[in-house]
Scaffold this motif. Structure first.
Motif, PDB file in Angstrom:
ATOM      1  N   ARG A 246       0.818  -1.205   0.000  1.00 23.46           N
ATOM      2  CA  ARG A 246       0.000   0.000   0.000  1.00 23.46           C
ATOM      3  C   ARG A 246       0.857   1.261   0.000  1.00 23.46           C
ATOM      4  O   ARG A 246       0.556   2.239  -0.689  1.00 23.46           O
ATOM      5  N   SER A 298      -0.887  13.757   0.213  1.00 20.15           N
ATOM      6  CA  SER A 298      -0.747  12.309   0.075  1.00 20.15           C
ATOM      7  C   SER A 298       0.649  11.863   0.483  1.00 20.15           C
ATOM      8  O   SER A 298       0.822  10.828   1.139  1.00 20.15           O
ATOM      9  N   ASN A 322      -3.169   2.428   4.457  1.00 20.28           N
ATOM     10  CA  ASN A 322      -4.443   2.431   3.743  1.00 20.28           C
ATOM     11  C   ASN A 322      -4.866   3.850   3.392  1.00 20.28           C
ATOM     12  O   ASN A 322      -5.315   4.126   2.280  1.00 20.28           O
ATOM     13  N   LYS A 325      -2.600   5.185   0.588  1.00 22.22           N
ATOM     14  CA  LYS A 325      -2.939   4.605  -0.700  1.00 22.22           C
ATOM     15  C   LYS A 325      -4.216   5.228  -1.253  1.00 22.22           C
ATOM     16  O   LYS A 325      -4.312   5.548  -2.439  1.00 22.22           O
ATOM     17  N   TYR A 326      -5.208   5.419  -0.395  1.00 25.21           N
ATOM     18  CA  TYR A 326      -6.467   6.043  -0.812  1.00 25.21           C
ATOM     19  C   TYR A 326      -6.214   7.461  -1.306  1.00 25.21           C
ATOM     20  O   TYR A 326      -6.641   7.846  -2.398  1.00 25.21           O
ATOM     21  N   GLY A 329      -4.203   7.613  -4.578  1.00 22.07           N
ATOM     22  CA  GLY A 329      -4.990   7.185  -5.731  1.00 22.07           C
ATOM     23  C   GLY A 329      -5.913   8.276  -6.216  1.00 22.07           C
ATOM     24  O   GLY A 329      -6.015   8.533  -7.427  1.00 22.07           O
ATOM     25  N   GLU A 330      -6.593   8.938  -5.276  1.00 22.92           N
ATOM     26  CA  GLU A 330      -7.489  10.026  -5.656  1.00 22.92           C
ATOM     27  C   GLU A 330      -6.707  11.193  -6.251  1.00 22.92           C
ATOM     28  O   GLU A 330      -7.102  11.776  -7.264  1.00 22.92           O
ATOM     29  N   ARG A 365      -6.194   3.595  -7.851  1.00 26.18           N
ATOM     30  CA  ARG A 365      -7.495   3.555  -7.171  1.00 26.18           C
ATOM     31  C   ARG A 365      -7.976   2.123  -6.951  1.00 26.18           C
ATOM     32  O   ARG A 365      -8.608   1.810  -5.953  1.00 26.18           O
ATOM     33  N   SER A 370      -9.412  -1.845  -3.433  1.00 26.25           N
ATOM     34  CA  SER A 370     -10.232  -0.739  -3.924  1.00 26.25           C
ATOM     35  C   SER A 370     -10.388   0.345  -2.864  1.00 26.25           C
ATOM     36  O   SER A 370     -10.254   0.092  -1.663  1.00 26.25           O
ATOM     37  N   ARG A 371     -10.709   1.535  -3.323  1.00 29.42           N
ATOM     38  CA  ARG A 371     -10.898   2.639  -2.378  1.00 29.42           C
ATOM     39  C   ARG A 371     -12.082   2.372  -1.458  1.00 29.42           C
ATOM     40  O   ARG A 371     -12.094   2.804  -0.299  1.00 29.42           O
ATOM     41  N   GLU A 372     -13.088   1.636  -1.950  1.00 31.38           N
ATOM     42  CA  GLU A 372     -14.245   1.323  -1.112  1.00 31.38           C
ATOM     43  C   GLU A 372     -13.862   0.414   0.054  1.00 31.38           C
ATOM     44  O   GLU A 372     -14.356   0.587   1.180  1.00 31.38           O
TER      45      GLU A 372
END
Length: 389
Positions: A246, A298, A322, A325-326, A329-330, A365, A370-372
């Motif tokens: 990550r 980030s 985490n 990484k989120y 990605g965004e 992402r 996944s971001r979710e």
């Protein structure tokens, strides 16, 4: 940008960042696009990065590494990405596999693999995702059963990067707990030419030097010493590899975002349609400024995650990795999108090298989680909210 780094990074980190940036500049985006177009691999850049000690900067000195950690390795990948030539296999080979073997491998496994992973002469892939499991590692069906002194692996994996160039793949399987009868995750080193170990390349719209594969393990017989670490360690060893993954994915996204942003800024400074460069208009300038802020934020979280991990705080690092990484990605997707939009039609031409990043930026992402699923993690781990699954 430089002021913030001076405060947060040591002189050694700043020197490493500058040196890797210089290496990346010598190769750049043109090198990467040529490699992709010709169907080759980034052998030259990989070899030079290895020779300079960058690939193994996180591995123990006694095995030829740099003795650093994820803080240093993430700098390497970020700067190569910012130059337009990221090495995706850095996420897999030294970061995941090298870290797991360094922390949990037997002395023989360390002697066999770490020097080669450090100097780039050996590479290792990582197989965890399965067709019917996705982000749910508890549904992994690749199983390992004992047969005398051997292990026999059966199962399938998908979206495994670089199996064709890797000397072995670190496979996440599940073994039966003798006491409870439940299946628990374990890690196995599977040599590329092991009988029963088949691979099929997945036809991807994503254009990258590293190819994606589906793996089929058809009663792959392995010696007892193919098991990495303790059979009872389970999730501890698995997450020792997933947290670096990550962190390095964040570095991958930040580097890509920085590359795209730099192209857009350069264009906005010089492109003149009316009386002034387009970058003087707030409709152009403000979105680019926002993209820069998001990338910088980030990086801060990535640096926090790397530091926590390197200090041995696996739980704290899990949350921060985490989040990093989120956020990365965004920020990456938004930076690439804004860069392409800034260039208009030129943003879709091969000359500027941005259009291919529209697809590539989605990787940060989607993978490795996944971001979710990260939002789920933060919801119930950080905020204490109940699970929905």
């Amino acid at each position: 940008m430089s002021t913030a780094r001076t405060v947060l990074e040591t002189e050694e980190h700043q020197a490493l960042r500058a040196a890797v940036a210089a290496l990346g500049k010598r190769y750049g985006r043109d090198y990467m696009t040529t490699v992709i177009r010709e169907g080759k691999h980034t052998d030259e850049l990989w070899a030079e990065a290895a020779k300079l000690g960058y690939l193994g900067v996180n591995l123990p000195e006694e095995y030829g590494g740099g003795g650093g950690g994820m803080a240093e390795l993430s700098i390497v990948l970020e700067e190569l990405g910012a130059a337009g030539s990221p090495l995706l296999m850095m996420i897999v080979s030294p970061a995941i596999c090298g870290t797991v073997i360094a922390r949990f491998g037997t002395q023989e496994q360390k002697r066999q693999w770490l020097p080669g992973l450090a100097d780039g002469s050996l590479t290792m892939a990582f197989g965890i995702t399965e067709p019917d499991a996705g982000s749910n590692s508890h549904r992994i069906t690749t199983t390992a059963r004992r047969d005398g002194d051997d292990w026999v692996l059966t199962g399938r994996k998908v979206f495994v990067s670089g199996v064709d160039i890797a000397d072995a793949t670190l496979i996440v399987g599940r073994t039966e707990d003798a006491r409870s009868g439940k299946l628990k995750p374990c890690l196995f080193i599977v040599p590329r030419e092991a009988p029963g170990f088949g691979r099929n390349q997945i036809d991807m719209e994503l254009h990258a030097p590293e190819k994606q594969f589906e793996l089929v393990l058809d009663d792959v017989r392995l010696p007892a010493d193919a098991l990495v670490g303790d059979e009872d360690a389970g999730l501890l060893q698995l997450f020792a590899g997933l947290n670096p993954e990550r962190i390095m994915t964040a570095a991958f996204g930040i580097g890509m975002g920085r590359f795209a942003l730099s192209k857009a800024v350069e264009y906005a400074r010089t492109r003149q349609v009316w009386k002034a460069p387009i970058g003087s208009h707030q409709a152009i300038a403000h979105p680019l400024a926002t993209a820069h802020i998001d990338l910088e934020l980030s990086r801060l979280m990535m640096q926090k995650a790397a530091r926590l991990y390197d200090e041995g705080d696996d739980i704290g690092a899990g949350e921060a990795a985490n989040m990093a990484k989120y956020a990365a990605g965004e920020a990456c997707v938004k930076a690439v999108d804004q860069a392409v939009h800034t260039l208009g039609g030129n943003g879709l031409t091969r000359e500027y090298g941005l259009a291919s990043l529209i697809t590539a930026s989605r990787v940060a992402r989607i993978a490795p989680v996944s971001r979710e699923m990260i939002l789920n993690y933060v919801s119930h781990q950080s905020l204490g909210l109940p699970k929905s699954y």
